[in-house]
Design an enzyme around this catalytic site. Structure first.
Site, PDB file in Angstrom:
ATOM      1  N   GLY A 213       1.433  -1.343   0.126  1.00  0.00           N
ATOM      2  CA  GLY A 213       0.185  -0.197  -0.033  1.00  0.00           C
ATOM      3  C   GLY A 213       1.294   1.210  -0.453  1.00  0.00           C
ATOM      4  O   GLY A 213       1.863   1.135  -0.684  1.00  0.00           O
ATOM      5  N   ASN A 214       0.224   2.247   0.506  1.00  0.00           N
ATOM      6  CA  ASN A 214       0.813   3.685   0.325  1.00  0.00           C
ATOM      7  C   ASN A 214       0.279   4.228   1.639  1.00  0.00           C
ATOM      8  O   ASN A 214      -0.466   4.531   1.840  1.00  0.00           O
ATOM      9  CB  ASN A 214       0.966   4.563  -0.589  1.00  0.00           C
ATOM     10  CG  ASN A 214      -0.822   4.658  -1.506  1.00  0.00           C
ATOM     11  OD1 ASN A 214      -1.188   5.804  -1.178  1.00  0.00           O
ATOM     12  ND2 ASN A 214      -0.557   3.848  -3.021  1.00  0.00           N
ATOM     13  N   ARG A 215       1.085   5.332   1.130  1.00  0.00           N
ATOM     14  CA  ARG A 215       1.146   6.565   3.191  1.00  0.00           C
ATOM     15  C   ARG A 215      -0.624   7.623   2.781  1.00  0.00           C
ATOM     16  O   ARG A 215      -0.261   8.446   3.195  1.00  0.00           O
ATOM     17  CB  ARG A 215       2.148   6.924   3.455  1.00  0.00           C
ATOM     18  CG  ARG A 215       3.303   6.537   3.732  1.00  0.00           C
ATOM     19  CD  ARG A 215       4.098   7.267   4.175  1.00  0.00           C
ATOM     20  NE  ARG A 215       5.441   6.643   4.435  1.00  0.00           N
ATOM     21  CZ  ARG A 215       5.491   6.139   5.673  1.00  0.00           C
ATOM     22  NH1 ARG A 215       4.834   5.303   6.909  1.00  0.00           N
ATOM     23  NH2 ARG A 215       6.490   4.894   5.834  1.00  0.00           N
TER      24      ARG A 215
END
Ligand code: CTP
Length: 411
Positions: A213-215
């Site tokens: 995923g990412n932030r």
């Protein structure tokens, strides 16, 4: 709380009736005032026993009314003057007794009289004990009000002052604020337009418990959805896995992976006037998610393949009827901001791109602020100062309204 453009300078009449939830009305009056609204508060006699008029006067900085017989500076009678000035009437909390009097069309105090006299939309937030709400008399009365066009918000489920649990609590001020924004924005510049917004990250599964995923927090996308709602748009919010509250009035579609988001965007875009692609879509996904949890131990190499590019896919589909007419992309960059963003604008067939340098303090992921540079299809570049994500959303939606108008004029 910062000013909210759709509320700024708007005249809201807040009627408070006599229930314990009246203390929450004070919070609502405060929030509305901080957002820039001009709030005229009218208390019933019973309400003034729960919260004093002085509380509301201090919070709104305006006179508070209670008595039908107070002489006014204007020549009009008080209930008529207040009824005419109001752009929206909000009754919070609305007791069973007040609802019953409204249903009958009684006008025996200032608040009920002005509810009859006003032509403004009326929104009520019922609050009463579980049994009172469930009583057929109350239900019939509420139904009558609904049929007359009154918007009934709540009540919510929860624990009551009596100790009982059930339906009867007043909806929280924060949520009421959403309904008020919706009511006041209804005839805005995007009325009748459909705006699709994407927000948040995508999660690409590695195995049943892990993902890439990412932030991205989703905050910018959710702020865009709210700003579009404030302008009267029908909003579809396609959200990756984030736990943010859905803005009142938005139709939310939750998705997990880039592929799921692509499917939702392409489907919804067919009917849309505007697409705001704020999601941080993963660029790679594991080629073959493991069907069972990967056990620890040996070094692990993951085989990654590119995900579908949603905007590029849309550009290919968009040609025929030209929908959506306006497509806005975002570019998260760590270097060569303008050049990289401009290349994306061209490659993805965008009308506007909002670029931000995610390495800059206060910009990008998981913050409440953002600094963006807007680049349009004509090559014009405008850098906005560091501001809240809500303010960024306002600025962007103003540009979208202008773009739609330009396109409507173009041959
Ligand atoms: N985007 C998309 N589909 C993807 C990846 C990105 O539609 N698979 C959209 C994003 O929502 C954003 C725009 O494309 O509106 C630019 O996203 P960004 O991550 O900045 O660029 P990428 O195209 O992914 O390029 P790179 O990661 O190489 O910078």
């Amino acid at each position: 709380m910062e000013p909210i453009p759709v509320l700024k300078g708007r005249r809201i009449l807040l009627g408070v009736t006599g229930g314990i939830a009246a203390y929450k009305a004070a919070d609502l009056a405060s929030k509305l005032t901080q957002a820039g609204a001009l709030v005229d508060v009218v208390l019933t006699e019973a309400a003034a026993r729960f919260v004093t008029p002085l509380t509301f006067q201090a919070l709104t900085g305006r006179p508070v009314y209670g008595d039908l017989w107070t002489p006014t500076a204007e020549t009009a009678l008080l209930h008529v003057a207040l009824a005419e000035a109001a752009e929206l009437v909000v009754i919070a909390p609305a007791t069973a007794d007040f609802i019953a009097r409204q249903a009958l069309g009684l006008a025996n105090d200032l608040l009920s009289a002005l509810c009859l006299a006003t032509r403004a939309p009326v929104l009520i937030a019922p609050a009463m004990d579980v049994q009172m709400w469930a009583h057929p008399a109350t239900q019939e009365n509420v139904e009558r009000l609904r049929q007359r066009g009154v918007e009934v918000v709540g009540p919510a489920y929860g624990r009551m002052a009596s100790g009982l649990e059930g339906w009867g609590r007043m909806v929280e001020p924060e949520a009421l604020l959403g309904h008020i924004r919706r009511a006041l924005g209804r005839r805005g510049p995007l009325a009748g337009r459909r705006v699709v917004v994407t927000a948040g990250p995508t999660y690409e599964p590695i195995d049943p418990v892990r993902f890439i995923g990412n932030r991205s927090s989703g905050k910018q996308g959710f702020a865009l959805a709210q700003a579009a709602l404030d302008r009267g748009a029908d909003v579809v919010l396609i959200a990756g896995p984030v736990a943010l509250a859905t803005p009142v009035g938005a139709r939310r579609i939750d998705v997990g992976t880039a592929a799921e988001m692509a499917e939702a965007v392409w489907r919804e875009a067919e009917e849309a006037d505007v697409l705001l692609m704020a999601a941080a879509v993963a660029d790679y996904r594991p080629a073959q998610p493991h069907p069972v949890k990967i056990k620890k131990g040996a070094p692990l190499t993951l085989d990654l393949v590119p995900t579908v590019d949603i905007l590029e896919g849309l550009a290919a589909r968009r040609a025929a009827p030209g929908r959506p007419r306006v497509v806005v992309g975002f570019a998260a960059e760590t270097e060569a901001l303008v050049e990289n963003a401009r290349a994306k604008l061209l490659a993805k067939g965008l009308d506007l791109i909002a670029a931000n340098d995610v390495t800059e303090p206060g910009a990008g992921f998981a913050t409440d602020t953002n600094r963006i540079t807007l680049i349009d299809a004509r090559g014009q570049v405008e850098t906005l100062p560091l501001m809240s994500k809500a303010a960024v959303a306002e600025a962007l939606l103003d540009r979208v309204v202008a773009l739609l108008e330009e396109k409507a004029k173009a041959p």
